[in-house]
Motif scaffolding. Sequence first.
Motif, short mmCIF file in Angstrom:
data_model
loop_
_atom_site.label_atom_id
_atom_site.label_comp_id
_atom_site.label_asym_id
_atom_site.label_seq_id
_atom_site.Cartn_x
_atom_site.Cartn_y
_atom_site.Cartn_z
N LEU A 57 0.84 -1.21 0.00
CA LEU A 57 0.00 0.00 0.00
C LEU A 57 0.87 1.26 0.00
O LEU A 57 0.55 2.24 -0.67
CB LEU A 57 -0.94 -0.02 1.20
CG LEU A 57 -1.97 -1.16 1.20
CD1 LEU A 57 -2.76 -1.16 2.50
CD2 LEU A 57 -2.89 -1.08 0.01
N ALA A 58 1.98 1.19 0.74
CA ALA A 58 2.93 2.31 0.71
C ALA A 58 3.53 2.46 -0.68
O ALA A 58 3.74 3.59 -1.16
CB ALA A 58 4.03 2.10 1.74
N GLY A 59 3.80 1.35 -1.36
CA GLY A 59 4.32 1.39 -2.72
C GLY A 59 3.37 2.09 -3.68
O GLY A 59 3.79 2.84 -4.55
N PRO A 94 9.90 -1.01 -1.53
CA PRO A 94 11.36 -1.15 -1.72
C PRO A 94 11.79 -1.41 -3.16
O PRO A 94 12.91 -1.10 -3.54
CB PRO A 94 11.71 -2.35 -0.83
CG PRO A 94 10.64 -2.40 0.20
CD PRO A 94 9.39 -1.94 -0.50
N ALA A 95 10.91 -1.96 -3.98
CA ALA A 95 11.27 -2.25 -5.37
C ALA A 95 11.28 -1.00 -6.24
O ALA A 95 11.90 -1.00 -7.31
CB ALA A 95 10.28 -3.26 -5.96
N LEU A 96 10.64 0.06 -5.80
CA LEU A 96 10.47 1.22 -6.66
C LEU A 96 11.77 1.99 -6.91
O LEU A 96 11.99 2.46 -8.03
CB LEU A 96 9.41 2.16 -6.09
CG LEU A 96 7.99 1.62 -6.10
CD1 LEU A 96 7.03 2.65 -5.52
CD2 LEU A 96 7.56 1.21 -7.49
N LEU A 97 12.62 2.13 -5.92
CA LEU A 97 13.84 2.92 -6.11
C LEU A 97 14.75 2.33 -7.18
O LEU A 97 15.14 3.06 -8.11
CB LEU A 97 14.59 3.10 -4.79
CG LEU A 97 15.84 3.98 -4.87
CD1 LEU A 97 15.49 5.39 -5.32
CD2 LEU A 97 16.56 4.00 -3.54
N PRO A 98 15.10 1.04 -7.12
CA PRO A 98 15.97 0.54 -8.20
C PRO A 98 15.30 0.58 -9.57
O PRO A 98 15.96 0.88 -10.57
CB PRO A 98 16.30 -0.90 -7.78
CG PRO A 98 15.35 -1.25 -6.70
CD PRO A 98 14.87 0.02 -6.10
N ILE A 99 14.01 0.31 -9.62
CA ILE A 99 13.30 0.37 -10.90
C ILE A 99 13.32 1.80 -11.44
O ILE A 99 13.59 2.04 -12.62
CB ILE A 99 11.86 -0.18 -10.76
CG1 ILE A 99 11.90 -1.68 -10.51
CG2 ILE A 99 11.02 0.17 -11.97
CD1 ILE A 99 10.57 -2.29 -10.16
N TRP A 100 13.07 2.77 -10.58
CA TRP A 100 13.04 4.17 -11.00
C TRP A 100 14.41 4.65 -11.47
O TRP A 100 14.53 5.31 -12.51
CB TRP A 100 12.52 5.04 -9.85
CG TRP A 100 12.53 6.50 -10.16
CD1 TRP A 100 11.72 7.17 -11.03
CD2 TRP A 100 13.43 7.46 -9.64
NE1 TRP A 100 12.05 8.49 -11.06
CE2 TRP A 100 13.10 8.70 -10.21
CE3 TRP A 100 14.47 7.40 -8.72
CZ2 TRP A 100 13.78 9.87 -9.91
CZ3 TRP A 100 15.16 8.57 -8.42
CH2 TRP A 100 14.80 9.78 -9.01
#
Length: 181
Positions: A57-59, A94-100
């Motif tokens: 939900l935070a993602g 946590p997955a968003l930073l490396p993907i971004w």
Amino acid sequence: MLLLPVLALLLSAQVAISDLYARRVSNRWLACVGAVALGWLLWTWGSGAAAFPGTHLAGLGVGLAALLPFYLLGWMGAGDVKYFAVLGLLLGAPALLPIWVISSLMAGAHALCVILAPGLRASLPLRAQWLHARAQQHWQARPTARHIQALRQGRVGIPYAAYLAFTTLGFIAWSTYGAGP
């Protein structure tokens, strides 16, 4: 493999194709995948099979908040923002930073090529410039090129959602098969 990474893989494949071909991200696909993911997260939490899906939900919130300013400035399409938010729901914050970061580097390299291409083209020998112009004419005369232009409806720009999708596919493959003994 769990349901959410599979949904992320399927959605990413669809988004990459659609963004490259027509410069569009389907709201219908985003809504359907988001609804299934939200339902799955709430069902597994409610049945006691999983902990509270706070990171997912935070993602969703972080994904929306991170790219929304770029949309408001006119630098990005709304589909890119919504897709990133759904990725946050599917994969967690946590997955968003490396993907971004990786997607932005790829899009930046693309932008640099677009900026430098006219100058490099002008520095080519005349024969190469002529061949390039002929190839462009042949491509523009093809029905496929006309079909793509019609689907894009004048939308131009860097396919950022496609770069997000490619990075997501790599991230899931790496986290599933590459990060471990």
